[in-house]
Design a protein around this motif. Sequence first.
Motif, mmCIF file in Angstrom:
data_model
loop_
_atom_site.group_PDB
_atom_site.id
_atom_site.type_symbol
_atom_site.label_atom_id
_atom_site.label_comp_id
_atom_site.label_asym_id
_atom_site.label_seq_id
_atom_site.Cartn_x
_atom_site.Cartn_y
_atom_site.Cartn_z
ATOM 1 N N ASN A 60 0.820 -1.208 0.000
ATOM 2 C CA ASN A 60 0.000 0.000 0.000
ATOM 3 C C ASN A 60 0.858 1.264 0.000
ATOM 4 O OD1 ASN A 60 -3.018 -0.603 0.226
ATOM 5 N ND2 ASN A 60 -2.111 -2.063 1.654
ATOM 6 N N ASN A 61 2.163 1.114 -0.295
ATOM 7 C CA ASN A 61 3.115 2.224 -0.416
ATOM 8 C C ASN A 61 3.341 2.988 0.878
ATOM 9 O OD1 ASN A 61 3.591 1.744 -3.193
ATOM 10 N ND2 ASN A 61 1.634 2.729 -3.645
ATOM 11 N N TYR A 62 3.357 2.261 1.995
ATOM 12 C CA TYR A 62 3.715 2.859 3.282
ATOM 13 C C TYR A 62 5.185 2.576 3.534
ATOM 14 C CZ TYR A 62 -1.080 3.875 4.661
ATOM 15 O OH TYR A 62 -2.346 4.402 4.737
ATOM 16 N N ARG A 63 5.853 3.470 4.246
ATOM 17 C CA ARG A 63 7.264 3.274 4.586
ATOM 18 C C ARG A 63 7.391 2.935 6.070
ATOM 19 N NH1 ARG A 63 9.477 6.903 7.892
ATOM 20 N NH2 ARG A 63 8.820 9.077 7.860
ATOM 21 N N PRO A 64 8.485 2.258 6.471
ATOM 22 C CA PRO A 64 8.676 1.909 7.880
ATOM 23 C C PRO A 64 8.888 3.149 8.749
ATOM 24 C CG PRO A 64 10.157 0.646 6.467
ATOM 25 C CD PRO A 64 9.530 1.695 5.618
ATOM 26 N N CYS A 65 8.466 3.061 9.988
ATOM 27 C CA CYS A 65 8.653 4.129 10.972
ATOM 28 C C CYS A 65 10.134 4.231 11.341
ATOM 29 C CB CYS A 65 7.818 3.812 12.210
ATOM 30 S SG CYS A 65 8.084 4.944 13.596
ATOM 31 N N GLY A 66 10.649 5.434 11.398
ATOM 32 C CA GLY A 66 12.046 5.651 11.759
ATOM 33 C C GLY A 66 12.330 5.449 13.237
ATOM 34 N N HIS A 67 11.298 5.417 14.075
ATOM 35 C CA HIS A 67 11.502 5.241 15.513
ATOM 36 C C HIS A 67 11.479 3.774 15.920
ATOM 37 C CE1 HIS A 67 9.873 9.465 15.477
ATOM 38 N NE2 HIS A 67 11.060 9.586 16.020
ATOM 39 N N CYS A 68 10.386 3.089 15.643
ATOM 40 C CA CYS A 68 10.249 1.714 16.140
ATOM 41 C C CYS A 68 10.791 0.664 15.168
ATOM 42 C CB CYS A 68 8.789 1.418 16.480
ATOM 43 S SG CYS A 68 7.685 1.346 15.056
ATOM 44 N N MET A 69 11.016 1.048 13.919
ATOM 45 C CA MET A 69 11.514 0.096 12.911
ATOM 46 C C MET A 69 12.771 0.670 12.250
ATOM 47 S SD MET A 69 7.957 -1.179 11.243
ATOM 48 C CE MET A 69 8.734 -2.622 10.546
ATOM 49 N N ASN A 70 13.708 1.056 13.067
ATOM 50 C CA ASN A 70 14.890 1.777 12.613
ATOM 51 C C ASN A 70 15.662 1.041 11.520
ATOM 52 O OD1 ASN A 70 17.009 3.536 12.382
ATOM 53 N ND2 ASN A 70 17.200 3.866 14.570
ATOM 54 N N LYS A 71 15.882 -0.264 11.688
ATOM 55 C CA LYS A 71 16.646 -1.021 10.683
ATOM 56 C C LYS A 71 15.901 -1.072 9.349
ATOM 57 C CE LYS A 71 19.187 -3.955 13.864
ATOM 58 N NZ LYS A 71 19.425 -5.330 14.308
ATOM 59 N N ALA A 72 14.601 -1.344 9.396
ATOM 60 C CA ALA A 72 13.801 -1.401 8.164
ATOM 61 C C ALA A 72 13.735 -0.025 7.507
ATOM 62 C CB ALA A 72 12.394 -1.915 8.465
ATOM 63 N N TYR A 73 13.661 1.019 8.336
ATOM 64 C CA TYR A 73 13.624 2.382 7.803
ATOM 65 C C TYR A 73 14.927 2.714 7.079
ATOM 66 C CZ TYR A 73 13.764 7.447 7.566
ATOM 67 O OH TYR A 73 13.898 8.742 7.121
ATOM 68 N N LYS A 74 16.069 2.377 7.693
ATOM 69 C CA LYS A 74 17.356 2.653 7.050
ATOM 70 C C LYS A 74 17.486 1.904 5.730
ATOM 71 C CE LYS A 74 19.929 3.901 11.173
ATOM 72 N NZ LYS A 74 20.973 3.539 12.123
ATOM 73 N N LYS A 75 17.032 0.655 5.703
ATOM 74 C CA LYS A 75 17.069 -0.138 4.471
ATOM 75 C C LYS A 75 16.162 0.503 3.411
ATOM 76 C CE LYS A 75 16.381 -4.852 2.870
ATOM 77 N NZ LYS A 75 15.965 -6.208 3.234
ATOM 78 N N TRP A 76 14.971 0.948 3.799
ATOM 79 C CA TRP A 76 14.041 1.609 2.890
ATOM 80 C C TRP A 76 14.663 2.907 2.363
ATOM 81 C CZ3 TRP A 76 11.918 6.498 3.398
ATOM 82 C CH2 TRP A 76 10.938 6.830 2.469
ATOM 83 N N LYS A 77 15.288 3.676 3.243
ATOM 84 C CA LYS A 77 15.882 4.964 2.862
ATOM 85 C C LYS A 77 17.035 4.759 1.883
ATOM 86 C CE LYS A 77 17.365 9.306 4.829
ATOM 87 N NZ LYS A 77 17.629 10.060 6.060
ATOM 88 N N GLU A 78 17.863 3.753 2.118
ATOM 89 C CA GLU A 78 18.968 3.451 1.207
ATOM 90 C C GLU A 78 18.440 3.086 -0.170
ATOM 91 O OE1 GLU A 78 21.435 0.424 2.894
ATOM 92 O OE2 GLU A 78 22.006 1.696 4.593
ATOM 93 N N GLY A 79 17.363 2.312 -0.202
ATOM 94 C CA GLY A 79 16.748 1.923 -1.459
ATOM 95 C C GLY A 79 16.192 3.121 -2.200
ATOM 96 N N MET A 80 15.653 4.090 -1.485
ATOM 97 C CA MET A 80 15.096 5.300 -2.112
ATOM 98 C C MET A 80 16.203 6.180 -2.673
ATOM 99 S SD MET A 80 11.900 4.973 -2.041
ATOM 100 C CE MET A 80 11.382 6.588 -2.560
ATOM 101 N N MET A 81 17.363 6.195 -2.027
ATOM 102 C CA MET A 81 18.471 7.031 -2.497
ATOM 103 C C MET A 81 19.110 6.450 -3.744
ATOM 104 S SD MET A 81 20.214 8.137 1.067
ATOM 105 C CE MET A 81 20.175 9.886 1.326
ATOM 106 N N ASN A 82 18.947 5.140 -3.957
ATOM 107 C CA ASN A 82 19.552 4.486 -5.116
ATOM 108 C C ASN A 82 18.665 4.576 -6.362
ATOM 109 O OD1 ASN A 82 21.796 3.727 -3.616
ATOM 110 N ND2 ASN A 82 20.875 1.792 -2.989
ATOM 111 N N VAL A 83 17.491 5.143 -6.210
ATOM 112 C CA VAL A 83 16.560 5.231 -7.352
ATOM 113 C C VAL A 83 16.939 6.352 -8.275
ATOM 114 C CG1 VAL A 83 14.163 5.700 -7.980
ATOM 115 C CG2 VAL A 83 14.691 4.200 -6.083
#
Length: 83
Positions: A60-83
């Motif tokens: 549904n195009n939601y991103r992980p929370c930067g507070h409670c899901m820090n590792k998933a958020y960092k992985k998501w953010k890295e993926g967005m920067m590589n686009v």
Amino acid sequence: MIRHADISDNELRSKIRNHEIHFGGNRKLKIYGGLSCASGKRMKRENRVFFTSEQEALQNNYRPCGHCMNKAYKKWKEGMMNV
């Protein structure tokens, strides 16, 4: 995806107890996280949605929370920067 405004409190508690709901999200910000996240608990009821799985939130195009899901958020953010 279940909108908090569309479900009774008793039904919500039942779904959480039965492990049918695992994540909550903010409909306007498109962020999801764990049900125990302090940031998620502060959001307005009309903005809150619930997901049965992490895959459902991502579909549904939601991103992980930067507070409670820090590792998933960092992985998501890295993926967005590589686009």
